[in-house]
Design a protein around this motif. Structure first.
Motif, PDB file in Angstrom:
ATOM      1  N   TYR A 240      34.238  27.162  37.051  1.00  0.00           N
ATOM      2  CA  TYR A 240      34.470  28.512  37.570  1.00  0.00           C
ATOM      3  C   TYR A 240      34.512  29.496  36.409  1.00  0.00           C
ATOM      4  O   TYR A 240      35.031  29.172  35.330  1.00  0.00           O
ATOM      5  CB  TYR A 240      35.824  28.598  38.288  1.00  0.00           C
ATOM      6  N   GLN A 241      34.013  30.712  36.656  1.00  0.00           N
ATOM      7  CA  GLN A 241      34.189  31.748  35.637  1.00  0.00           C
ATOM      8  C   GLN A 241      35.610  32.282  35.760  1.00  0.00           C
ATOM      9  O   GLN A 241      35.995  32.832  36.790  1.00  0.00           O
ATOM     10  CB  GLN A 241      33.192  32.894  35.809  1.00  0.00           C
TER      11      GLN A 241
ATOM     12  N   SER B 113      36.717  31.003  44.487  1.00  0.00           N
ATOM     13  CA  SER B 113      36.705  31.957  43.374  1.00  0.00           C
ATOM     14  C   SER B 113      37.367  31.416  42.111  1.00  0.00           C
ATOM     15  O   SER B 113      36.875  31.645  41.006  1.00  0.00           O
ATOM     16  CB  SER B 113      37.422  33.251  43.789  1.00  0.00           C
ATOM     17  N   TRP B 114      38.509  30.703  42.267  1.00  0.00           N
ATOM     18  CA  TRP B 114      39.297  30.304  41.093  1.00  0.00           C
ATOM     19  C   TRP B 114      39.512  28.805  40.958  1.00  0.00           C
ATOM     20  O   TRP B 114      40.083  28.343  39.994  1.00  0.00           O
ATOM     21  CB  TRP B 114      40.679  30.980  41.130  1.00  0.00           C
TER      22      TRP B 114
ATOM     23  N   MET C 126      31.224  34.635  39.024  1.00  0.00           N
ATOM     24  CA  MET C 126      32.299  34.758  40.005  1.00  0.00           C
ATOM     25  C   MET C 126      31.747  34.505  41.410  1.00  0.00           C
ATOM     26  O   MET C 126      30.719  35.049  41.791  1.00  0.00           O
ATOM     27  CB  MET C 126      32.923  36.144  39.924  1.00  0.00           C
ATOM     28  N   ASN C 127      32.426  33.645  42.168  1.00  0.00           N
ATOM     29  CA  ASN C 127      32.021  33.216  43.510  1.00  0.00           C
ATOM     30  C   ASN C 127      30.753  32.361  43.490  1.00  0.00           C
ATOM     31  O   ASN C 127      30.149  32.137  44.531  1.00  0.00           O
ATOM     32  CB  ASN C 127      31.819  34.407  44.456  1.00  0.00           C
TER      33      ASN C 127
ATOM     34  N   VAL D 276      34.781  39.311  42.300  1.00  0.00           N
ATOM     35  CA  VAL D 276      35.624  38.398  43.064  1.00  0.00           C
ATOM     36  C   VAL D 276      35.793  38.854  44.517  1.00  0.00           C
ATOM     37  O   VAL D 276      36.021  38.053  45.415  1.00  0.00           O
ATOM     38  CB  VAL D 276      37.006  38.226  42.383  1.00  0.00           C
TER      39      VAL D 276
END
Length: 584
Positions: free
Chosen positions: A18-19, A516-517, A6-7, A440
Motif C-alpha cells: 500500500y502507498q 486504502s491502508w 492510493m486505492n 484516498v
C-alpha cells in the motif's frame, strides 16, 4: 514489477503493498506491507453473511420486527413531533464604495486559478466574502462587488467592520466593539497587533481564534496586493500545462515582453479606468483579459458547460433562507398537528398535500444543488461536513415520503430535520471549498459508506423526534397512553433499519480502510464513537432480555438521550476531537 498508488494495491504471493505516504519532493514513496493470505477472504465472507442476515431478518415472519408491523395500535390514529430555533438579524449602514453590479459581474466571469483548480472568479469572490464576513453578501453588495471593492477601494474598505471574529478575547485584543472588526484594527502604531501577543498568555481556544483571525487578515492582504488573483496563464514548452500567475508574481525570463507587460500592467490600467468611472472601458479590458486566458490556457480550461454550471451553483446556493423556511414550516405544522390532536380533530388531506408538495420542491432544489456541485467537482459530493449535511437533508425528505402514509407526523419531522441539517451545513459553508478529492477519497466505497451512515443518522433523528413528541404528550395530556404506545412501536420499527444501516456503514468503511491502508480499524475517534453509537442503540433491539425497553416512556427517554451519541459522533469528533475522519 508492479505499480502502487492510493486505492491501488499491488499483490505479490499474498503480500499486499500500500502507498502509505510520499516524500516532500515527490521522488520517493513509503509503502506499508501486509501479509494475510486467508484473513481477508474470511473477513469479507463474514461481512457478506452479516449483510445477508440483515436482509433475511426483514422477511422472517416470526421476527419481532414483523410483529411490530402488524401491531393493532398502528391501525389507529397518528402522531407528531418537535422543535426549535434561530433568528436572522438584519441591519443597515452606510455602504462602502464599489463597482456597479454589472461591471463587478464581468469580473466574476474571468477564470482564476484558486484552490488548486481553475474556476470562475465569482467563486473566489463568494468564498472570500464568506470567509471574512460569514455570509456571501455584505450590506446588499454581491460577492463580486465586495472583492472588487477591496481591490480598488482598499483605503475605505479596510475601515469597514466586516471581518468576523467570534472569540471575545481576540475582540478585546484588537480593541473591537463587537464581533465584526476592521482590517485597520489588526495593525497598531507599533505593528501587527496579534503578533505581539505571547503564546503563554493564551489558552488553546484563543490560540485557534488568533490563527483564524490571522488567516482572514492574510487573505484580505493577499487580495489587496494582487497575490490572490492568479488570472494570467502562461504556457511554456517546458511544462505539460499552463502556470497561472498573479500581477505581482515573478514572471519567467523566457516570457515574451508583450505578454510580460500585459500581465504586469493590465490590472493597473483597469484600476485607472475604475478611478475615472469609465466602466465601459473596464468591460472592454476585462473582455480582452478573458480572451487572453482562453488563448493561453486553451484546452486546460473547464468546459463552458462546467464553467456555467459553477456560476449557476454560486447564484442558486441559498442554504440559509431554505433552512429557515423549512424550520418555520416544520415547527408551525408540528404545533398545528398537536392542537388538532388535543382537540380530537382529523388532519386535513389538502393541508398535508400542500406541505408534501412544498417539501417535494425543496427536494428537487437540493438535488439540483447536489448535482451541480458533483458536476463541478468531478466527484460525488459527500466528502466534507457541508456536503454530508446536504445529503442528510435529502435523506430526511426521502424518508418523509416513505413514512407519511403510516406516520402522518413524518411530514413535520421531515421539515424540521431538513431545516436543522441545512442549518448545520451553514457551518461548513463558511469555508465551502469545491475541490478535487485527495486520492484516498476517490473511491466508490466512500460514497456507499457516507450514504449508508447518513440514512442511519436520519432514521435515528426521526426516532429521537418521536421520543420528544411522546414526552410532550405525557406531560401535557392525561389521556394519551395509547398514542405514546403507538409512537414507541413506530420508533421501534424505524430503529431496526437504522441500526442495521449503521452496522453496514461501519463494515463498508472497514473494507474501504483495508483497501486504502491495509487495516480494517484504526481506533480513530470517529470509528470508536460510531461503534459506541451502534452498541447504544443495539441495546434497544433486545426488549425480551432488557425488560426496561418494553416500558414506553423509558424507551422514549432512551431515544432522546441516546441521540447524544450521534451528536458526539458527528459534531464532537468533527469540531473537538479531530482525527482523520474530522470534517472540521
Amino acid at each position: 514489477e508492479g505499480s502502487v498508488s492510493m486505492n491501488h494495491i499491488y499483490t505479490y504471493r499474498n503480500y499486499r503493498f500500500y502507498q502509505s505516504t510520499y516524500d516532500a519532493d515527490k521522488k520517493g514513496s513509503t509503502l506499508s506491507i501486509a501479509y494475510d493470505p486467508y484473513g481477508i477472504a474470511l473477513t469479507y465472507t463474514g461481512y457478506a453473511f452479516l449483510l445477508l442476515s440483515f436482509i433475511l431478518f426483514f422477511f422472517d415472519k416470526h421476527s419481532y420486527f414483523r410483529k411490530l408491523l402488524n401491531h393493532p395500535a398502528l391501525k389507529k390514529i397518528t402522531v407528531c413531533i418537535l422543535l426549535s430555533t434561530s433568528v436572522i438579524t438584519m441591519f443597515g449602514a452606510s455602504v462602502p464604495p464599489s463597482l456597479p453590479k454589472e461591471t463587478a459581474n464581468e469580473f466574476g466571469k474571468l477564470y482564476v486559478y484558486y484552490n488548486d483548480r481553475i474556476c470562475p472568479l465569482q467563486t473566489l469572490a463568494k468564498e472570500f466574502t464568506t470567509k471574512l464576513y460569514g455570509k456571501s453578501n455584505y450590506k446588499g453588495l454581491t460577492p463580486e462587488q465586495v472583492l472588487t471593492g477591496w481591490l480598488f477601494f482598499y483605503e475605505q474598505w479596510k475601515q469597514e467592520p466586516m471581518i468576523l471574529i467570534k472569540d471575545k478575547e481576540v475582540q478585546k485584543l484588537l480593541g473591537a466593539k463587537g464581533k465584526y472588526v476592521r482590517l485597520a484594527d489588526f495593525a497598531g502604531s507599533t505593528g501587527y497587533k496579534l503578533e505581539q501577543i505571547s503564546p503563554s498568555d493564551m489558552n488553546a481556544k484563543t490560540t485557534r481564534a488568533i490563527e483564524e483571525a490571522n488567516e482572514k487578515f492574510s487573505l484580505a492582504s493577499m487580495l489587496c496586493t494582487g497575490n490572490l488573483l492568479k488570472i494570467y496563464p502562461y504556457f511554456d514548452k517546458n511544462n505539460a500545462q499552463p502556470i497561472w500567475y498573479s500581477l505581482t508574481d515573478d514572471l519567467p525570463v523566457s516570457m515574451p515582453h508583450e505578454q510580460w507587460a500585459f500581465i504586469r500592467y493590465s490590472m493597473n490600467l483597469i484600476a485607472e479606468k475604475v478611478a475615472h468611472q469609465a466602466y465601459n472601458e473596464v468591460r472592454i479590458l476585462l473582455d480582452k483579459t478573458k480572451k487572453y486566458q482562453q488563448k493561453e490556457a486553451r484546452s486546460f480550461l473547464p468546459s463552458d458547460t462546467r464553467f456555467g454550471a459553477e456560476m449557476l451553483y454560486n447564484r442558486m446556493n441559498f442554504t440559509r433562507p431554505l433552512a429557515m423556511f423549512s424550520l418555520t414550516i416544520g415547527i408551525l405544522s408540528f404545533f398545528l398537528y398537536c392542537w388538532k390532536m388535543a382537540k380530537q380533530r382529523n388532519s386535513s388531506k389538502k393541508q398535508n398535500s400542500i406541505l408534501l408538495a412544498m417539501l417535494g420542491i425543496v427536494f428537487i432544489y437540493l438535488m439540483i444543488l447536489i448535482g451541480l456541485r458533483g458536476f463541478i467537482s468531478g466527484h460525488l459530493p459527500m466528502s466534507n461536513g457541508y456536503e454530508t449535511m446536504q445529503l442528510m437533508s435529502v435523506c430526511a425528505i426521502l424518508l418523509t415520503f416513505l413514512l407519511y402514509r403510516k406516520f402522518e407526523a413524518a411530514i413535520s419531522f421531515g421539515y424540521i430535520l431538513c431545516g436543522l441539517t441545512l442549518l448545520v451545513s451553514m457551518f461548513g459553508e463558511s469555508n465551502p471549498s469545491v475541490t478535487q478529492l485527495m486520492p484516498v477519497l476517490s473511491s466508490p466505497l466512500l460514497s456507499i459508506h457516507v450514504v449508508t451512515i447518513m440514512l442511519s443518522y436520519s432514521l435515528l433523528a426521526f426516532v429521537m423526534l418521536n421520543g420528544i413528541t411522546a414526552i410532550i404528550l405525557r406531560y401535557t395530556r392525561t389521556d394519551c397512553h395509547e398514542q405514546i404506545i403507538r409512537l414507541q412501536i413506530i420508533s421501534h420499527i424505524i430503529l431496526y433499519p437504522a441500526v442495521f444501516l449503521m452496522a453496514a456503514g461501519i463494515f463498508i468503511g472497514a473494507i474501504w480502510a483495508n483497501v486504502s491502508w491495509g487495516r480494517y480499524w484504526g481506533w480513530d475517534p470517529k470509528e470508536v464513537w460510531a461503534l459506541i453509537t451502534m452498541l447504544v442503540y443495539a441495546a434497544a433491539l433486545h426488549p425480551a432480555s432488557l425488560s426496561s425497553f418494553r416500558r414506553p416512556m423509558f424507551f422514549h427517554w432512551f431515544a432522546v438521550i441516546a441521540f447524544l451519541s450521534v451528536l458526539v459522533t458527528y459534531f464532537g469528533v468533527n469540531f473537538i476531537m479531530g482525527g482523520m475522519h474530522s470534517y472540521a
